[in-house]
Design an enzyme around this catalytic site. Sequence first.
Site, PDB file in Angstrom:
ATOM      1  N   HIS A   1       0.880  -1.170   0.000  1.00 29.16           N
ATOM      2  CA  HIS A   1       0.000   0.000   0.000  1.00 29.16           C
ATOM      3  C   HIS A   1       0.916   1.218   0.000  1.00 29.16           C
ATOM      4  O   HIS A   1       2.008   1.173   0.602  1.00 29.16           O
ATOM      5  CB  HIS A   1      -0.849   0.095   1.269  1.00 29.16           C
ATOM      6  CG  HIS A   1      -1.812  -1.032   1.480  1.00 29.16           C
ATOM      7  ND1 HIS A   1      -1.471  -2.169   2.147  1.00 29.16           N
ATOM      8  CD2 HIS A   1      -3.116  -1.174   1.136  1.00 29.16           C
ATOM      9  CE1 HIS A   1      -2.523  -2.974   2.209  1.00 29.16           C
ATOM     10  NE2 HIS A   1      -3.537  -2.403   1.591  1.00 29.16           N
TER      11      HIS A   1
ATOM     12  N   ASP B   1       2.243   1.954   3.329  1.00 29.05           N
ATOM     13  CA  ASP B   1       3.176   0.976   3.925  1.00 29.05           C
ATOM     14  C   ASP B   1       4.620   1.391   3.670  1.00 29.05           C
ATOM     15  O   ASP B   1       5.483   1.202   4.523  1.00 29.05           O
ATOM     16  CB  ASP B   1       3.045  -0.419   3.289  1.00 29.05           C
ATOM     17  CG  ASP B   1       1.655  -1.007   3.391  1.00 29.05           C
ATOM     18  OD1 ASP B   1       0.919  -0.612   4.294  1.00 29.05           O
ATOM     19  OD2 ASP B   1       1.341  -1.878   2.544  1.00 29.05           O
TER      20      ASP B   1
ATOM     21  N   ASP C   1      -4.547 -13.663  -3.358  1.00 30.63           N
ATOM     22  CA  ASP C   1      -3.923 -13.413  -2.059  1.00 30.63           C
ATOM     23  C   ASP C   1      -4.022 -14.726  -1.302  1.00 30.63           C
ATOM     24  O   ASP C   1      -5.123 -15.202  -0.998  1.00 30.63           O
ATOM     25  CB  ASP C   1      -4.677 -12.319  -1.283  1.00 30.63           C
ATOM     26  CG  ASP C   1      -4.165 -10.931  -1.626  1.00 30.63           C
ATOM     27  OD1 ASP C   1      -3.343 -10.808  -2.553  1.00 30.63           O
ATOM     28  OD2 ASP C   1      -4.590  -9.965  -0.965  1.00 30.63           O
TER      29      ASP C   1
ATOM     30  N   ASP D   1      -5.977 -14.259   8.396  1.00 32.34           N
ATOM     31  CA  ASP D   1      -4.751 -14.043   7.608  1.00 32.34           C
ATOM     32  C   ASP D   1      -3.563 -14.861   8.100  1.00 32.34           C
ATOM     33  O   ASP D   1      -2.467 -14.328   8.303  1.00 32.34           O
ATOM     34  CB  ASP D   1      -4.370 -12.552   7.617  1.00 32.34           C
ATOM     35  CG  ASP D   1      -5.301 -11.702   6.768  1.00 32.34           C
ATOM     36  OD1 ASP D   1      -5.936 -12.243   5.845  1.00 32.34           O
ATOM     37  OD2 ASP D   1      -5.400 -10.489   7.021  1.00 32.34           O
TER      38      ASP D   1
HETATM   39  C1  XLS Z   1      -7.764  -7.034   3.735  1.00 32.36           C
HETATM   40  C2  XLS Z   1      -7.225  -7.139   2.381  1.00 32.36           C
HETATM   41  C3  XLS Z   1      -6.051  -6.215   2.093  1.00 32.36           C
HETATM   42  C4  XLS Z   1      -5.818  -6.134   0.606  1.00 32.36           C
HETATM   43  C5  XLS Z   1      -4.995  -4.975   0.198  1.00 32.36           C
HETATM   44  O1  XLS Z   1      -8.529  -7.864   4.202  1.00 32.36           O
HETATM   45  O2  XLS Z   1      -6.872  -8.465   2.163  1.00 32.36           O
HETATM   46  O3  XLS Z   1      -4.927  -6.648   2.778  1.00 32.36           O
HETATM   47  O4  XLS Z   1      -5.242  -7.286   0.115  1.00 32.36           O
HETATM   48  O5  XLS Z   1      -5.569  -3.769   0.526  1.00 32.36           O
HETATM   49 NI    NI Z   2      -5.805  -9.214   0.526  1.00 28.56          NI
HETATM   50 NI    NI Z   3      -7.723  -9.928   3.733  1.00 25.04          NI
END
Ligand code: XLS
Ligand code: NI
Ligand code: NI
Length: 438
Positions: A102, A105, A297, A310
């Site tokens: 980001h 970041d 992701d 996560d």
């Molecule tokens: C949050 C999202 C975030 C995106 C990027 O839940 O996964 O991390 O991947 O903004």
């Molecule tokens: Ni994400």
């Molecule tokens: Ni996420």
Amino acid sequence: MNEPFFSLSDPIPFEGPDSRNPLAYRWYQADRQVLGKSMEDQLRFAVCYWHSFCWRGNDAFGADSLLRPWFDGADAMQLAERKADVAFEMFRLLGVPFFCFHDRDIAPEGDSLTQSNANLWAMTEILARKMEDAKTRLLWGTANLFSHRRYMAGAGTNPDPEVFAYAAAQVKTCLDVTKQLGGQNYVLWGGREGYETLLNSDIKQELDQLGRFLNLVVDYKHRIGFEGAILVEPKPQEPTKHQYDFDVASVFGFLKAYGLEKEVQVNIEVGHAVLAGHAFEHEIATAHALGIFGSIDINRNDYQSGWDTDQFPNNVPELALAFYYILSAGGFGRGGLNFDAKLRRQSIDPDDLLHGHVGGIDACARALLAAARMIEDGALGAALTDRYAGWRGDEAAAMLRGERGLDEIAARVESEGREPRPQSGRQEYLENLVNSYL
Ligand code: XLS
Ligand code: NI
Ligand code: NI
């Protein structure tokens, strides 16, 4: 000269499945050929900046547990540089080909947008210089449109047009920066593009705003000649009660409604699929079916917790099925596999970051090999083709092309007088088949 952050100085070696070295790859061998490409090119791993280098280990009940030398100090830009040093050190140790960030970041937010942009450009130059000596490239950039309090009621969907405009300005610079660093994609995750209560939210108004916002982004992408894909990342909720980009199917409907289905694809996250009540492979297969698959992701959710935990991925059978659907449809293209995963709050040692990534990379590599076996063997694909074989007949194909009306179909069925013959779905057979490749 800063103290080294990690305990290793040499890159993580490949030592094979029998190795007991916890900081060695047992399955991931970057140059090993799988389905005609190296593992590195098939998997296109990326480290995410935010969870690895920005998250402090805080949660709703407790403050920072991760104490990093770049978290606190007087000079925010100096801290950002120190953070970048450690980030690139980790990329080198892991041997990953990509990273993601980001805007906030990599560079601190300033007192004004002008100052924030100046910080961002200064850090962009520093990262560009680091990338000259590193193999790691930018998979995607994204703007943080959810942390600052100005965005508490959304960015593109905010009731205040000045917030919409501010967010648009932030995305403009972030797209410029992503292009400058050779980003392969640009992501929008609508963290607060949703609502807490319908009592204060006009859905039609907010969707129109979001559609306009995304059209502005696509338009600007073309004007600056950014060749990457624009990706929306679906998530059903959290932090909002309801997020408009709920899941892949909702995003597709939204894109269609605002004329963007040929311009925008999706970045699918494991944990978000789970929150939406879907399997990860459901989201992947749906995106392929609708022609909007972009990137993933990778992480995992705790199935009992009900929020986006996560965690690093470690479930090989689940990953293998997901990769099967990705590879069957031609692989990642410009997309890749971003570790949107963070340490547990008690994993406070620097090397815990390496353990998380090494384990995740290895689980994915192992799953890739299993998926490749599924594809090479072809039995799963053949069973599927077989199940729909009837549709290749002339009459069936004519029905599907829309060349028969309801009355014509009815007349034919009556005149032929045949009862359709039910066939087994063979689910247990197929599930056993999957297990045979793992
Ligand atoms: C949050 C999202 C975030 C995106 C990027 O839940 O996964 O991390 O991947 O903004
Ligand atoms: Ni994400
Ligand atoms: Ni996420």
